[in-house]
Design a protein around this motif. Structure first.
Motif, mmCIF file in Angstrom:
data_model
loop_
_atom_site.group_PDB
_atom_site.id
_atom_site.type_symbol
_atom_site.label_atom_id
_atom_site.label_comp_id
_atom_site.label_asym_id
_atom_site.label_seq_id
_atom_site.Cartn_x
_atom_site.Cartn_y
_atom_site.Cartn_z
ATOM 1 N N VAL A 100 0.950 -24.257 -9.013
ATOM 2 C CA VAL A 100 -0.158 -23.337 -9.249
ATOM 3 C C VAL A 100 -1.321 -24.046 -9.935
ATOM 4 O O VAL A 100 -2.485 -23.867 -9.561
ATOM 5 C CB VAL A 100 0.317 -22.144 -10.100
ATOM 6 C CG1 VAL A 100 -0.867 -21.289 -10.525
ATOM 7 C CG2 VAL A 100 1.317 -21.291 -9.315
ATOM 8 N N ILE A 101 -1.017 -24.855 -10.941
ATOM 9 C CA ILE A 101 -2.058 -25.598 -11.657
ATOM 10 C C ILE A 101 -2.752 -26.583 -10.720
ATOM 11 O O ILE A 101 -3.981 -26.723 -10.735
ATOM 12 C CB ILE A 101 -1.449 -26.333 -12.868
ATOM 13 C CG1 ILE A 101 -0.965 -25.307 -13.902
ATOM 14 C CG2 ILE A 101 -2.466 -27.281 -13.492
ATOM 15 C CD1 ILE A 101 -0.174 -25.908 -15.039
ATOM 16 N N ALA A 102 -1.962 -27.252 -9.870
ATOM 17 C CA ALA A 102 -2.536 -28.207 -8.922
ATOM 18 C C ALA A 102 -3.470 -27.510 -7.952
ATOM 19 O O ALA A 102 -4.528 -28.046 -7.592
ATOM 20 C CB ALA A 102 -1.420 -28.927 -8.166
ATOM 21 N N VAL A 133 -9.210 -22.006 -6.046
ATOM 22 C CA VAL A 133 -9.307 -21.622 -7.457
ATOM 23 C C VAL A 133 -8.837 -20.186 -7.659
ATOM 24 O O VAL A 133 -8.039 -19.894 -8.567
ATOM 25 C CB VAL A 133 -10.756 -21.780 -7.967
ATOM 26 C CG1 VAL A 133 -10.902 -21.166 -9.356
ATOM 27 C CG2 VAL A 133 -11.150 -23.251 -8.016
ATOM 28 N N ILE A 134 -9.313 -19.273 -6.803
ATOM 29 C CA ILE A 134 -8.900 -17.869 -6.903
ATOM 30 C C ILE A 134 -7.400 -17.738 -6.681
ATOM 31 O O ILE A 134 -6.705 -17.001 -7.389
ATOM 32 C CB ILE A 134 -9.675 -17.005 -5.890
ATOM 33 C CG1 ILE A 134 -11.156 -16.944 -6.279
ATOM 34 C CG2 ILE A 134 -9.094 -15.592 -5.829
ATOM 35 C CD1 ILE A 134 -12.040 -16.285 -5.241
ATOM 36 N N MET A 135 -6.885 -18.471 -5.680
ATOM 37 C CA MET A 135 -5.458 -18.419 -5.391
ATOM 38 C C MET A 135 -4.639 -18.904 -6.582
ATOM 39 O O MET A 135 -3.620 -18.313 -6.939
ATOM 40 C CB MET A 135 -5.138 -19.275 -4.163
ATOM 41 C CG MET A 135 -3.688 -19.185 -3.717
ATOM 42 S SD MET A 135 -3.364 -20.185 -2.242
ATOM 43 C CE MET A 135 -4.353 -19.309 -1.043
ATOM 44 N N GLY A 136 -5.089 -19.990 -7.212
ATOM 45 C CA GLY A 136 -4.375 -20.504 -8.373
ATOM 46 C C GLY A 136 -4.329 -19.500 -9.507
ATOM 47 O O GLY A 136 -3.280 -19.290 -10.130
ATOM 48 N N ILE A 137 -5.461 -18.842 -9.762
ATOM 49 C CA ILE A 137 -5.527 -17.853 -10.838
ATOM 50 C C ILE A 137 -4.658 -16.643 -10.524
ATOM 51 O O ILE A 137 -3.895 -16.156 -11.374
ATOM 52 C CB ILE A 137 -6.990 -17.417 -11.067
ATOM 53 C CG1 ILE A 137 -7.818 -18.597 -11.590
ATOM 54 C CG2 ILE A 137 -7.059 -16.249 -12.047
ATOM 55 C CD1 ILE A 137 -9.306 -18.320 -11.669
ATOM 56 N N MET A 170 -0.913 -17.470 -10.688
ATOM 57 C CA MET A 170 -0.461 -17.580 -12.078
ATOM 58 C C MET A 170 -0.269 -16.195 -12.667
ATOM 59 O O MET A 170 0.715 -15.938 -13.387
ATOM 60 C CB MET A 170 -1.480 -18.373 -12.897
ATOM 61 C CG MET A 170 -1.042 -18.619 -14.345
ATOM 62 S SD MET A 170 0.490 -19.591 -14.471
ATOM 63 C CE MET A 170 -0.130 -21.223 -14.034
ATOM 64 N N ALA A 171 -1.186 -15.254 -12.366
ATOM 65 C CA ALA A 171 -1.052 -13.879 -12.856
ATOM 66 C C ALA A 171 0.173 -13.215 -12.273
ATOM 67 O O ALA A 171 0.918 -12.518 -12.994
ATOM 68 C CB ALA A 171 -2.309 -13.082 -12.487
ATOM 69 N N VAL A 172 0.439 -13.447 -10.983
ATOM 70 C CA VAL A 172 1.625 -12.856 -10.344
ATOM 71 C C VAL A 172 2.907 -13.404 -10.957
ATOM 72 O O VAL A 172 3.881 -12.682 -11.169
ATOM 73 C CB VAL A 172 1.601 -13.123 -8.818
ATOM 74 C CG1 VAL A 172 2.936 -12.751 -8.171
ATOM 75 C CG2 VAL A 172 0.476 -12.336 -8.154
ATOM 76 N N ARG A 173 2.904 -14.708 -11.280
ATOM 77 C CA ARG A 173 4.090 -15.303 -11.905
ATOM 78 C C ARG A 173 4.371 -14.690 -13.266
ATOM 79 O O ARG A 173 5.520 -14.433 -13.633
ATOM 80 C CB ARG A 173 3.914 -16.815 -12.046
ATOM 81 C CG ARG A 173 3.975 -17.560 -10.721
ATOM 82 C CD ARG A 173 3.824 -19.065 -10.930
ATOM 83 N NE ARG A 173 4.986 -19.580 -11.655
ATOM 84 C CZ ARG A 173 6.140 -19.928 -11.070
ATOM 85 N NH1 ARG A 173 6.294 -19.777 -9.769
ATOM 86 N NH2 ARG A 173 7.127 -20.422 -11.774
ATOM 87 N N PHE A 174 3.324 -14.427 -14.022
ATOM 88 C CA PHE A 174 3.509 -13.804 -15.333
ATOM 89 C C PHE A 174 4.014 -12.375 -15.183
ATOM 90 O O PHE A 174 4.849 -11.909 -15.958
ATOM 91 C CB PHE A 174 2.211 -13.819 -16.114
ATOM 92 C CG PHE A 174 1.875 -15.146 -16.738
ATOM 93 C CD1 PHE A 174 2.840 -15.825 -17.491
ATOM 94 C CD2 PHE A 174 0.636 -15.720 -16.584
ATOM 95 C CE1 PHE A 174 2.548 -17.062 -18.070
ATOM 96 C CE2 PHE A 174 0.340 -16.950 -17.151
ATOM 97 C CZ PHE A 174 1.304 -17.630 -17.902
ATOM 98 N N MET A 175 3.529 -11.668 -14.145
ATOM 99 C CA MET A 175 3.964 -10.299 -13.912
ATOM 100 C C MET A 175 5.428 -10.263 -13.495
ATOM 101 O O MET A 175 6.165 -9.317 -13.797
ATOM 102 C CB MET A 175 3.113 -9.635 -12.825
ATOM 103 C CG MET A 175 1.684 -9.368 -13.240
ATOM 104 S SD MET A 175 0.691 -8.670 -11.901
ATOM 105 C CE MET A 175 1.509 -7.089 -11.684
#
Length: 260
Positions: free
Chosen positions: A109-111, A247-251, A254-259
């Protein structure tokens, strides 16, 4: 699963993100669809990846055809790279046995975000003429080397094949952006088909046909639309679109992973 508004909306949003990512940037639909299905519809993670890969097959193939018609696809070197990708994905998978799954997912995700920033801040402005002026043998060697890198990283991290292909095709092999995207979709069509068949065969269960059908349909439609637009815009605009999508996909991921 019964037809519900929630199911349709979730599959639509997953197909929208995956399709545009495929058509504009040659990305794998699995990076978008699988976490969305797991998080919002409670689909089994392994089956979600299979559905995502199945959605990727037609979307990538359709996009590749569009890029080929515009002369933006290198079949010869793409095929050589595809073989290397598939072989070294297995190598990377073995090397990743003792690495945390969360750590690998977060790395991907960061990459994605950083590679997106790269296209926004340092656009790929090489032309087709610049690309074709290079030694064909040297480009073939670079393609195989790039396939080794992408395959190992994809197997090690567990995702990001299309994203990494786009990066190495432009940064290492020296492709202009549209040819890089077209070649990436060509490779992803084959790798996605192999992955989807393997997932369903190993699981030994049928996927939810409604979710599968909706994801395949929506991903295909938006991938085709993205590919058609991408082949008409200038390189600088395509760089901005690709960078913005990454960039949008990465953000979002990351939000989906936290959810989850």
């Amino acid at each position: 699963m019964a037809v519900t508004v929630k199911t349709i909306i979730v599959c639509l949003m997953a197909g929208l993100g995956a399709g545009l990512g495929t058509g504009f940037a040659g990305l794998s639909a699995a990076a978008v669809i699988s976490p969305v299905l797991v998080t919002f519809l409670g689909v089994d993670a392994y089956m979600a990846v299979g559905i995502a890969l199945a959605s990727d097959v037609l979307a990538s193939a359709s996009s590749a055809v569009t890029y080929k018609r515009k002369g933006n696809l290198d079949v010869k070197n793409g095929f050589a790279m595809m073989i290397a990708v598939m072989l070294f994905t297995v190598v990377g998978s073995f090397a990743a046995k003792h690495i945390s799954g969360n750590a690998m997912g977060n790395t991907s995700v960061i990459a994605t975000t950083f590679i997106g920033l790269r296209f926004l801040l340092k656009p790929v402005m090489k032309t087709r003429e610049d690309m074709l002026s290079e030694d064909p043998k040297a480009r073939l060697i670079k393609s195989v080397f790039a396939g080794v890198m992408v395959g190992f990283i994809c197997g090690f991290v567990g995702a990001g094949g299309g994203m990494m292909m786009l990066f190495v095709l432009t940064s290492i092999v020296g492709y202009e952006l549209k040819t890089a995207v077209g070649t990436s979709t060509f490779i992803m069509a084959f790798t996605a088909f192999t992955g989807a068949v393997s997932h369903f065969a190993i699981k030994g269960e049928k996927p939810d046909l409604l979710i599968l059908s909706l994801c395949v349909l929506f991903t295909l439609v938006f991938a085709k639309a993205g590919a058609l637009i991408a082949n008409k815009v200038s390189n600088i605009i395509l760089n901005r679109i690709v960078g913005g999508i990454l960039v949008i996909m990465g953000i979002v991921l990351m939000a989906v992973r936290f959810m989850g």
